[in-house]
Design a protein around this motif. Sequence first.
Motif, PDB file in Angstrom:
ATOM      1  N   HIS A 183      -3.001  27.695  15.714  1.00  0.00           N
ATOM      2  CA  HIS A 183      -1.551  27.574  15.916  1.00  0.00           C
ATOM      3  C   HIS A 183      -1.072  28.896  16.514  1.00  0.00           C
ATOM      4  N   VAL A 184      -0.152  28.826  17.454  1.00  0.00           N
ATOM      5  CA  VAL A 184       0.277  30.007  18.200  1.00  0.00           C
ATOM      6  C   VAL A 184       1.796  30.110  18.189  1.00  0.00           C
ATOM      7  N   PHE A 185       2.306  31.323  18.026  1.00  0.00           N
ATOM      8  CA  PHE A 185       3.733  31.562  18.232  1.00  0.00           C
ATOM      9  C   PHE A 185       3.903  32.902  18.922  1.00  0.00           C
ATOM     10  N   GLY A 186       5.025  33.054  19.612  1.00  0.00           N
ATOM     11  CA  GLY A 186       5.268  34.295  20.331  1.00  0.00           C
ATOM     12  C   GLY A 186       6.384  34.121  21.344  1.00  0.00           C
ATOM     13  N   PHE A 187       6.407  35.041  22.316  1.00  0.00           N
ATOM     14  CA  PHE A 187       7.503  35.099  23.272  1.00  0.00           C
ATOM     15  C   PHE A 187       6.964  35.401  24.664  1.00  0.00           C
ATOM     16  N   SER A 188       7.683  34.964  25.668  1.00  0.00           N
ATOM     17  CA  SER A 188       7.309  35.240  27.044  1.00  0.00           C
ATOM     18  C   SER A 188       8.559  35.368  27.906  1.00  0.00           C
ATOM     19  N   ALA A 189       8.517  36.285  28.843  1.00  0.00           N
ATOM     20  CA  ALA A 189       9.616  36.437  29.797  1.00  0.00           C
ATOM     21  C   ALA A 189       9.375  35.604  31.050  1.00  0.00           C
ATOM     22  N   SER A 251       9.954  39.645   6.738  1.00  0.00           N
ATOM     23  CA  SER A 251       9.218  39.683   8.000  1.00  0.00           C
ATOM     24  C   SER A 251       9.180  38.282   8.597  1.00  0.00           C
ATOM     25  N   CYS A 252       8.461  38.131   9.707  1.00  0.00           N
ATOM     26  CA  CYS A 252       8.296  36.796  10.308  1.00  0.00           C
ATOM     27  C   CYS A 252       7.665  35.834   9.317  1.00  0.00           C
ATOM     28  N   SER A 253       6.733  36.319   8.515  1.00  0.00           N
ATOM     29  CA  SER A 253       6.000  35.448   7.611  1.00  0.00           C
ATOM     30  C   SER A 253       6.866  34.868   6.505  1.00  0.00           C
ATOM     31  N   THR A 254       7.949  35.546   6.145  1.00  0.00           N
ATOM     32  CA  THR A 254       8.839  35.034   5.108  1.00  0.00           C
ATOM     33  C   THR A 254      10.059  34.346   5.707  1.00  0.00           C
ATOM     34  N   CYS A 255      10.037  34.150   7.021  1.00  0.00           N
ATOM     35  CA  CYS A 255      11.166  33.538   7.718  1.00  0.00           C
ATOM     36  C   CYS A 255      10.768  32.199   8.326  1.00  0.00           C
ATOM     37  N   GLY A 256       9.949  32.241   9.375  1.00  0.00           N
ATOM     38  CA  GLY A 256       9.444  31.022   9.988  1.00  0.00           C
ATOM     39  C   GLY A 256      10.350  30.359  11.004  1.00  0.00           C
ATOM     40  N   LEU A 257      11.540  30.924  11.262  1.00  0.00           N
ATOM     41  CA  LEU A 257      12.472  30.260  12.168  1.00  0.00           C
ATOM     42  C   LEU A 257      11.904  30.087  13.571  1.00  0.00           C
ATOM     43  N   CYS A 258      11.183  31.064  14.063  1.00  0.00           N
ATOM     44  CA  CYS A 258      10.753  31.042  15.458  1.00  0.00           C
ATOM     45  C   CYS A 258       9.827  29.882  15.782  1.00  0.00           C
ATOM     46  N   TRP A 259       9.081  29.387  14.811  1.00  0.00           N
ATOM     47  CA  TRP A 259       8.252  28.213  15.058  1.00  0.00           C
ATOM     48  C   TRP A 259       8.722  26.990  14.268  1.00  0.00           C
ATOM     49  N   GLN A 260       9.752  27.148  13.448  1.00  0.00           N
ATOM     50  CA  GLN A 260      10.247  26.064  12.610  1.00  0.00           C
ATOM     51  C   GLN A 260      11.408  25.306  13.266  1.00  0.00           C
ATOM     52  N   THR A 261      12.196  26.019  14.085  1.00  0.00           N
ATOM     53  CA  THR A 261      13.345  25.400  14.728  1.00  0.00           C
ATOM     54  C   THR A 261      13.291  25.644  16.229  1.00  0.00           C
ATOM     55  N   GLU A 262      13.899  24.751  16.991  1.00  0.00           N
ATOM     56  CA  GLU A 262      13.977  24.944  18.441  1.00  0.00           C
ATOM     57  C   GLU A 262      15.276  25.634  18.844  1.00  0.00           C
ATOM     58  N   ARG A 263      16.147  25.943  17.868  1.00  0.00           N
ATOM     59  CA  ARG A 263      17.396  26.635  18.179  1.00  0.00           C
ATOM     60  C   ARG A 263      17.119  28.012  18.758  1.00  0.00           C
TER      61      ARG A 263
END
Length: 270
Positions: A183-189, A251-263
């Motif tokens: 599974h992958v998450f991250g950002f790109s310009a 941190s990201c691990s206690t949040c999860g928004l970036c891969w949990q929601t498309e908002r």
Amino acid sequence: MPLLDIRIPPRPKRPTGRPRSDGVPPRATQSRFLLEPVSGKSATMPPHDHPAIVDGRTIYPRTVRPLEDRYVLKSGIHQSKIGGRLLKGKWKGMPVYCLTLEERATCPRECQLWRACYGNAMHMAHRWRHGEALERRLRIEVARLAKAHTEGFAVRLHILGDFYSVVYVELWADLLRRHRELHVFGFSARWNHADPIARPLITLAMENWDRFAIRFSNAPVDTCSTVTIEHAGQRPADAIICPAQMGQTESCSTCGLCWQTERRIAFIRH
């Protein structure tokens, strides 16, 4: 150079709940470093004619490392923003590994953070040299991690850097097909359709968001993207400010928004 004894980092230990000797409570995600909110911090930018800005490279060229026999996917315990294991969201329980490339050298020049890159303040980060050798190594390491973590694992792309070629995008597409555990998450310009790297990357993310949650930085869309703001008052109505930046989660691990929601997620420039 043959790949010998590429180690898989050990599984992070569960937090004991006991405070450290200095009185600081243990972090839930067992990361080695404390993530501090962005309050009180100012963004740092080199001058517009700095060689790193003009030439498109990191300010710290000595931190760009050859592969040798070291693994390139490092446990998230080494990253204050990530943590060693996901504790929230649909990927809960998965260990996290991170990949760091050279900022600007792998990024599109139209990136709105070209000068204000977060890497400007990361003088100790190990940046791996991109190219065919890295791609061969990634195939080996992802295969070994998939065997070690049969319930799934996550890779954070990229702590620094970006997708640097069509072949590199195709590599991740192939790894997703081969290894259901990945599974992958991250950002790109790279969101501009005129960019030949962007087209296959956008397609890959949109068709595989459940396992390839790549957000497009400052893209002119309201979903699966991010927006950079100077202060909280600039938050667009449809966006959520990163809770970790606001000190609302560890941190990201206690949040999860970036891969949990498309908002759309808003990040304060820092």
